[in-house]
Design a protein around this motif. Structure first.
Motif, PDB file in Angstrom:
ATOM      1  N   VAL B  49       1.095  -1.018   0.183  1.00  0.00           N
ATOM      2  CA  VAL B  49       0.498  -0.113   0.069  1.00  0.00           C
ATOM      3  C   VAL B  49       1.034   1.426   0.584  1.00  0.00           C
ATOM      4  CG1 VAL B  49      -1.624   1.732   1.484  1.00  0.00           C
ATOM      5  CG2 VAL B  49      -1.624  -0.942   1.089  1.00  0.00           C
ATOM      6  N   ALA B  67      -1.363   4.503   4.762  1.00  0.00           N
ATOM      7  CA  ALA B  67      -1.119   3.216   4.859  1.00  0.00           C
ATOM      8  C   ALA B  67      -1.306   2.694   5.970  1.00  0.00           C
ATOM      9  CB  ALA B  67       0.439   3.101   4.578  1.00  0.00           C
ATOM     10  N   VAL B  70      -4.999   2.997   5.877  1.00  0.00           N
ATOM     11  CA  VAL B  70      -5.745   1.636   5.503  1.00  0.00           C
ATOM     12  C   VAL B  70      -5.528   0.354   6.223  1.00  0.00           C
ATOM     13  CG1 VAL B  70      -5.727   0.043   3.602  1.00  0.00           C
ATOM     14  CG2 VAL B  70      -5.472   2.515   3.133  1.00  0.00           C
ATOM     15  N   SER B  71      -4.436  -0.073   6.989  1.00  0.00           N
ATOM     16  CA  SER B  71      -4.176  -0.369   7.485  1.00  0.00           C
ATOM     17  C   SER B  71      -5.459  -0.800   8.455  1.00  0.00           C
ATOM     18  CB  SER B  71      -2.603  -0.885   8.289  1.00  0.00           C
ATOM     19  OG  SER B  71      -2.143  -1.041   7.531  1.00  0.00           O
ATOM     20  N   LEU B  73      -8.028  -0.129   8.606  1.00  0.00           N
ATOM     21  CA  LEU B  73      -9.778  -0.028   8.128  1.00  0.00           C
ATOM     22  C   LEU B  73      -9.756  -1.442   7.801  1.00  0.00           C
ATOM     23  CD1 LEU B  73     -11.652   2.101   7.986  1.00  0.00           C
ATOM     24  CD2 LEU B  73     -11.127   1.480   4.994  1.00  0.00           C
ATOM     25  N   VAL B  74      -8.618  -2.210   7.464  1.00  0.00           N
ATOM     26  CA  VAL B  74      -8.895  -3.465   6.378  1.00  0.00           C
ATOM     27  C   VAL B  74      -8.622  -4.466   7.815  1.00  0.00           C
ATOM     28  CG1 VAL B  74      -8.268  -4.401   4.624  1.00  0.00           C
ATOM     29  CG2 VAL B  74      -8.929  -2.141   3.921  1.00  0.00           C
ATOM     30  N   CYS B 201       1.723  -2.349  10.187  1.00  0.00           N
ATOM     31  CA  CYS B 201       2.253  -0.962   9.510  1.00  0.00           C
ATOM     32  C   CYS B 201       3.668  -0.759  10.280  1.00  0.00           C
ATOM     33  CB  CYS B 201       1.433   0.014   9.264  1.00  0.00           C
ATOM     34  SG  CYS B 201       2.152   1.461   7.572  1.00  0.00           S
TER      35      CYS B 201
END
Lengths: 328, 291
Positions: B49, B67, B70-71, B73-74, B201
């Protein structure tokens, strides 16, 4: 197992008997490959599904079986002698590996067996004098039976099928015996099992050793099927796949290994149409399957039955309530 | 002697990263009894990412921040809601298998959808080389070690010093009595997942410059982090760091002094010895069996 499952199993066995007549050589090879995994997963199902021990090192036994047979047969020993020797060695190693299992439980046990697998794999890869290292061992012969060569893929398939059915029958008897009941008691609650007089130590060790012996037999058959072995199929990753097959099929279901091995061996082949994405699709399918059926694919009939019973019960309640309402 | 120091220092730097990934494991295990077999892939994904954001022109720090978002969240929220929550009540086996499936999906998704090659990744601490008393030290190595140490101690401080952290520990020890005490249990469990995603991350930022971004980089990393977590103690966060450092250093020394072929076996042997003599790990507490 209910009568209906026996009927399904018989029909499936009959289907397997005629299937090779309609398949090309690769199809027969793949079916044999699947049967070999059914045997290995039957062993793991005994350890994990029935006795409740978390084992992540099953591919190591599979590998020990394969290498024992390959090395012995290369030295001129007959297949028929190599097979029991490999099974015995795996049984012994399984007993020894069972000892840490007595000290460590659940996840710790899973990691100890995983470590054992790594150690076995490192020996296979690095001890070239014995295992050929990364070059492996090639030209492993297929057995002869009463003067008949099993070199032909179809004959070898029927031979593997016979061994599978024999081992399935043995496990069926084992599970019906007091031993089988003791395994299940151990899985459901070790402390309660102990208080009922089940000797935890002996049964834990036995569940490991018998499971390992099954993997050993599968390994011998595997070596003769592929005729070339190297360390790659016996990694920790392979053990994890085997564990996955047990859980996806249905741990503690007698026919779970048949379904689980099909998911692990045949499904990826079938998904080849997805090309580069096939493992992605496979992984996603496994995640979804788990979320939908956490007890494995063979829990579907139980689920349907439970739902039907729930519906019948609520209908009965509704009738009772209506009858009472009428009286008042 | 200088060789030894050299190996020790680079071993500590790798070990600190193992420790970071291992710390995430122990957090998830304590908060929700989840063993995440996709932990290595949880480090691999943020690396890609970040590469993606950088390809779009974002500087490294912005890529990292995005990133991280995003981490969480996902790998934090979606993972918890989609996989762990529905499987939680069925015990350990289905979660283990689902995370194995997730690992296969993530790594092969990157391979098929993006690339099977290894991609270089910039080192956030540059690559200056210092020479102190014959020992060569890179700024990247020192920066990695210090950042990882700081993150582990920050997490530790958060868990022990803040009200939220203490509530999380209460949930880990006994979810039922935590509920009685008025703690929002699901939220605390989500925090554990979010912190795990953030740590992964950060580990990606630290590990990728040396390992390169590759779809299968998670496999080795995940295994080492497992060993590290077990050696240190699966239910102890400081143990994760200790385990990571032991594995990193032992591996480096063994590769130099024993045999590179059995490099992976050394971590394993420590692990086997620890598990035989102290199954709960060096700093772990014994877990009670339930009848």
């Amino acid at each position: 197992m209910k009568r209906i499952s026996i009927i399904v199993a018989l029909i499936a066995a009959l289907g397997l008997l005629i299937a090779p007549q309609f398949l090309k050589s690769y199809g027969v090879y793949l079916l044999t490959y699947w049967l070999i995994f059914v045997i290995a997963i039957m062993g793991l199902n005994l350890t994990v599904g029935y006795a409740g021990q978390k084992s992540l090192g099953h591919a190591a036994f599979f590998g020990i079986g394969a290498y024992t047979a390959a090395i012995l047969m290369k030295a001129g020993v007959s297949f028929w002698f190599s097979l029991p020797v490999a099974a015995l060695i795996c049984f012994g190693v399984g007993l020894i590996l069972g000892f840490p299992a007595l000290r460590v439980q659940t996840i710790y046990l899973a990691f100890a067996t995983l470590g054992f697998n790594t150690a076995v794999w490192l020996v296979m890869r690095n001890e070239e004098w014995l295992t050929g290292g990364t070059f492996g061992i090639n030209n492993i012969p297929r057995p002869e039976l009463l003067g008949w060569s099993l070199e032909n893929n179809r004959y070898y398939f029927y031979f593997t099928l016979a061994v599978t059915l024999l081992l399935a029958w043995l496990q069926w008897r084992l599970l019906r015996s007091p031993w089988g009941k003791a395994f299940m008691a151990l899985r459901d609650n070790p402390i309660r099992a102990e208080s009922l007089g089940v000797h935890i130590r002996n049964y834990t060790l036995l569940s490991f050793a018998i499971g390992a012996a099954y993997a050993g037999v599968a390994g011998v058959l595997f070596a003769s099927l592929v005729q070339f072995i190297e360390p790659a199929p016996f990694t920790v990753g392979a053990s994890i796949m085997m564990y996955l097959m047990v859980v996806v099929g249905g741990p503690g279901y007698f026919l779970g290994p048949v379904v689980g091995a099909a998911v692990g061996v045949l499904l990826p082949e079938w998904l080849r149409f997805a090309q580069a994405w096939y493992l992605f699709v496979f992984g996603a399918a496994v995640v979804l399957m788990m979320i939908w059926l956490p007890d494995g694919l063979l829990s579907i009939p139980d689920r349907i039955r439970a739902r039907r019973q729930a519906r019948a019960a609520s209908a009965a309640r509704a009738r009772a309530a209506a009858a009472q309402g009428g009286q008042a | 002697m200088t060789d030894f120091l050299q190996l020790l220092i680079s071993g500590l730097a790798t070990g600190a990263i193992y420790g970071l990934a291992a710390l995430g494991f122990t957090l998830l295990w304590q908060a929700s009894g989840t063993i995440n077999f996709a932990q290595g892939e949880f480090v691999m994904l943020p690396a890609f990412v970040m590469l993606g954001f950088m390809a779009l022109g974002a500087p490294l720090w912005l890529g990292f921040v995005l990133a991280a978002g995003v981490s969480v969240l996902v790998l934090g929220w979606a993972f918890k809601r989609g996989v762990v929550d529905p499987l939680f009540k069925y015990g350990m086996m289905p979660i283990v298998v689902a995370t194995i499936g997730l690992a296969i999906t993530l790594s092969n998704g990157i391979r098929a959808g993006y690339s099977a090659e290894a991609h270089p990744f910039p080192n956030p601490f540059g690559d200056h080389v210092f020479n102190i008393a014959g020992v060569t030290i890179t700024s990247g190595g020192v920066g990695t070690l210090l950042t990882a140490l700081a993150l582990v101690f920050a997490t530790q401080a958060f868990m022990t010093r803040t009200v939220t952290g203490r509530a999380m520990q209460a949930v880990a020890q006994n979810a039922e009595s935590a509920t009685v005490l008025g703690i929002n249990v699901p939220r605390m469990i989500f925090y554990a997942f979010a912190i795990n995603a953030l740590l992964a991350c950060a580990a990606a930022l630290l590990v990728t410059p040396t390992y390169l971004a590759k779809f299968d980089m998670g496999e080795g990393l995940g295994t080492k982090a497992f060993f590290a977590a077990i050696i240190g103690g699966f239910n102890n966060s400081r143990g994760a760091l200790l385990g990571g450092l032991i594995v990193g250093v032992a591996e480096n020394l063994a590769a130099a002094y024993v045999s590179p072929a059995y490099k992976d076996a050394v971590a394993l042997m420590i692990f086997m010895v620890v598990i035989l003599f102290k199954p709960q790990g060096l700093l772990g507490k014994k877990e009670e069996r339930k009848v």
